[in-house]
Design an enzyme around this catalytic site. Structure first.
Site, PDB file in Angstrom:
ATOM      1  N   ASP A 155     -11.671  17.647 -54.043  1.00  0.00           N
ATOM      2  CA  ASP A 155     -11.593  19.083 -53.740  1.00  0.00           C
ATOM      3  C   ASP A 155     -10.344  19.401 -52.924  1.00  0.00           C
ATOM      4  O   ASP A 155      -9.698  20.436 -53.125  1.00  0.00           O
ATOM      5  CB  ASP A 155     -12.841  19.531 -52.975  1.00  0.00           C
ATOM      6  CG  ASP A 155     -14.080  19.584 -53.854  1.00  0.00           C
ATOM      7  OD1 ASP A 155     -13.932  19.508 -55.092  1.00  0.00           O
ATOM      8  OD2 ASP A 155     -15.189  19.705 -53.300  1.00  0.00           O
ATOM      9  N   ASP A 199      -2.660  20.440 -65.842  1.00  0.00           N
ATOM     10  CA  ASP A 199      -3.836  19.592 -65.731  1.00  0.00           C
ATOM     11  C   ASP A 199      -3.455  18.389 -64.870  1.00  0.00           C
ATOM     12  O   ASP A 199      -2.438  17.729 -65.126  1.00  0.00           O
ATOM     13  CB  ASP A 199      -4.302  19.135 -67.116  1.00  0.00           C
ATOM     14  CG  ASP A 199      -5.673  18.482 -67.074  1.00  0.00           C
ATOM     15  OD1 ASP A 199      -6.651  19.172 -67.373  1.00  0.00           O
ATOM     16  OD2 ASP A 199      -5.748  17.285 -66.743  1.00  0.00           O
ATOM     17  N   HIS A 242     -15.559  13.053 -54.008  1.00  0.00           N
ATOM     18  CA  HIS A 242     -15.391  14.443 -54.437  1.00  0.00           C
ATOM     19  C   HIS A 242     -14.789  15.330 -53.354  1.00  0.00           C
ATOM     20  O   HIS A 242     -14.103  16.308 -53.674  1.00  0.00           O
ATOM     21  CB  HIS A 242     -16.738  15.011 -54.896  1.00  0.00           C
ATOM     22  CG  HIS A 242     -17.196  14.455 -56.209  1.00  0.00           C
ATOM     23  ND1 HIS A 242     -16.741  14.928 -57.416  1.00  0.00           N
ATOM     24  CD2 HIS A 242     -18.036  13.439 -56.508  1.00  0.00           C
ATOM     25  CE1 HIS A 242     -17.296  14.255 -58.406  1.00  0.00           C
ATOM     26  NE2 HIS A 242     -18.094  13.330 -57.885  1.00  0.00           N
ATOM     27  N   GLU A 247      -9.984  20.528 -63.120  1.00  0.00           N
ATOM     28  CA  GLU A 247      -8.629  20.288 -62.610  1.00  0.00           C
ATOM     29  C   GLU A 247      -7.584  21.049 -63.415  1.00  0.00           C
ATOM     30  O   GLU A 247      -6.410  20.699 -63.429  1.00  0.00           O
ATOM     31  CB  GLU A 247      -8.313  18.781 -62.638  1.00  0.00           C
ATOM     32  CG  GLU A 247      -8.170  18.173 -64.020  1.00  0.00           C
ATOM     33  CD  GLU A 247      -9.487  17.690 -64.619  1.00  0.00           C
ATOM     34  OE1 GLU A 247      -9.431  16.817 -65.504  1.00  0.00           O
ATOM     35  OE2 GLU A 247     -10.554  18.179 -64.201  1.00  0.00           O
TER      36      GLU A 247
END
Length: 350
Positions: free
Chosen positions: A226, A209, A222, A252
């Site tokens: 990405d 994570d 964002h 994630e």
């Protein structure tokens, strides 16, 4: 359902063949009552009608080789009907039905075979008709039409098969990272767990994570988030073995399923991958760290069980300060309900 499954579905073969024979029967009956049409041969029409009932009743239970004869039988019945019908007529168009049916269910080889049969049957038909109705052009028209039909059907079927395969692959692949998604991971995991139970081997799962990923989205946007996900995915795939199953479960959150590996091997991968991600430098992208949780077992009951264990360990890594690897040890403290979160890949950790 894939093309291969459709082409081997005996119920579908029987139903479509029955429709083919039923259509020929209806066509013959209509021609028999339309004023000005030549008289039609009743024997082939009755034979086709009888075959409709037989195919519907027992067709799905017949071997595929027996069902394959429905195409040639249709060709012979059409040829017999044409031979008994005076005049030029246009009944030869009915040949397209058995040609199309055979090509779809038996592929190019079946299509070539049925076209050869059409050539022989139609040549025999023309030989018994009056000279005025048996000119060579009639045979050439039929052969050209049947051959083109086989080619077109083969091309369209092949393209359809490719598209279905592509759709199946896309349904199992994460579009952003190119890794497997949760569905693809679950399918591969089931295969590996079955092998592990059969061979009695150990299997491990590491869940990763990205730490504070929400801050990256909030502060960098964002698009940058990405890009970080794509870079992380590439690094995880690079650090994993060829036999490992690497997936993005969502948000994630990533997972690596490691066949024939124990907790020690999973820990080495986790630390190696975290170090690679931590050292990665890309223009315009922030540095990130990852937390990892791992679990290993010999012939576990399910992938969900192993994932949940790794997820509990990952949760502990996050609570302990992040940027670390934790192992699931099965202790009572690890099973507190308040600390268990189903690994759905919702990306809820910060």
């Amino acid at each position: 359902m894939s093309y291969e499954e459709l082409a081997h579905d005996k119920r579908l073969m029987a139903q479509t063949a029955a429709a083919m024979y039923g259509g020929a029967t209806v066509d013959a009956a209509i021609e028999g009552i339309v004023p000005g049409d030549p008289s039609f041969a009743i024997a082939p029409a009755l034979a086709a009608l009888a075959l409709v009932s037989v195919v519907l009743l027992v067709g799905p239970r017949l071997p595929r080789r027996a069902l394959a004869m429905l195409g040639p039988i249709g060709v012979l019945l059409i040829a017999a009907a044409l031979a008994a019908t005076p005049g030029a007529g246009d009944g030869a168009i009915l040949y397209v039905w058995p040609v199309l049916w055979t090509t779809f269910f038996f592929g190019p080889r079946g299509g070539i075979a049925i076209v050869c049969l059409v050539g022989l049957a139609h040549a025999g038909t023309l030989l018994v008709l009056p000279a005025s109705s048996s000119y060579p052009g009639r045979w050439l028209d039929v052969m050209a039409s049947a051959s083109v039909l086989v080619v077109v059907t083969t091309i369209l079927t092949r393209r359809n098969r490719e598209l279905l395969a592509q759709l199946a692959s896309e349904a199992r692949t994460d579009a952003l990272t190119g890794l497997l998604n949760r569905r693809g991971f679950d399918e591969r995991a089931q295969i590996e767990l079955t092998r592990a139970r059969r061979e009695g081997g150990s299997i491990a799962v590491v869940m990763f994570d990205i730490d504070y990923f929400k801050r990256i989205n909030d502060e960098w946007g964002h698009d940058t988030g990405d890009a970080v996900l794509a870079r992380t995915a590439a690094l995880l795939a690079d650090q994993s073995r060829d036999i490992d199953v690497v997936a993005r479960l969502g948000g994630e959150e990533f997972a690596v399923l490691m066949p024939s590996s124990d907790a020690e091997g999973a820990a080495r991968l986790a630390d190696r991958a975290r170090a690679a991600v931590g050292k990665a430098e890309s223009p315009g992208l922030p540095a990130v760290r990852m937390s990892a949780g791992l679990a290993a077992a010999e012939a576990p009951e399910s992938a969900q069980e192993l994932l949940q264990a790794a997820d509990i360990a990952l949760y502990r890594a996050k609570r302990s300060g992040r940027d670390r690897t934790e192992r699931f040890d099965g202790g009572a403290a690890e099973r507190r309900p308040s600390e268990v979160r189903s690994p759905t890949g919702a990306g809820g950790r910060r």
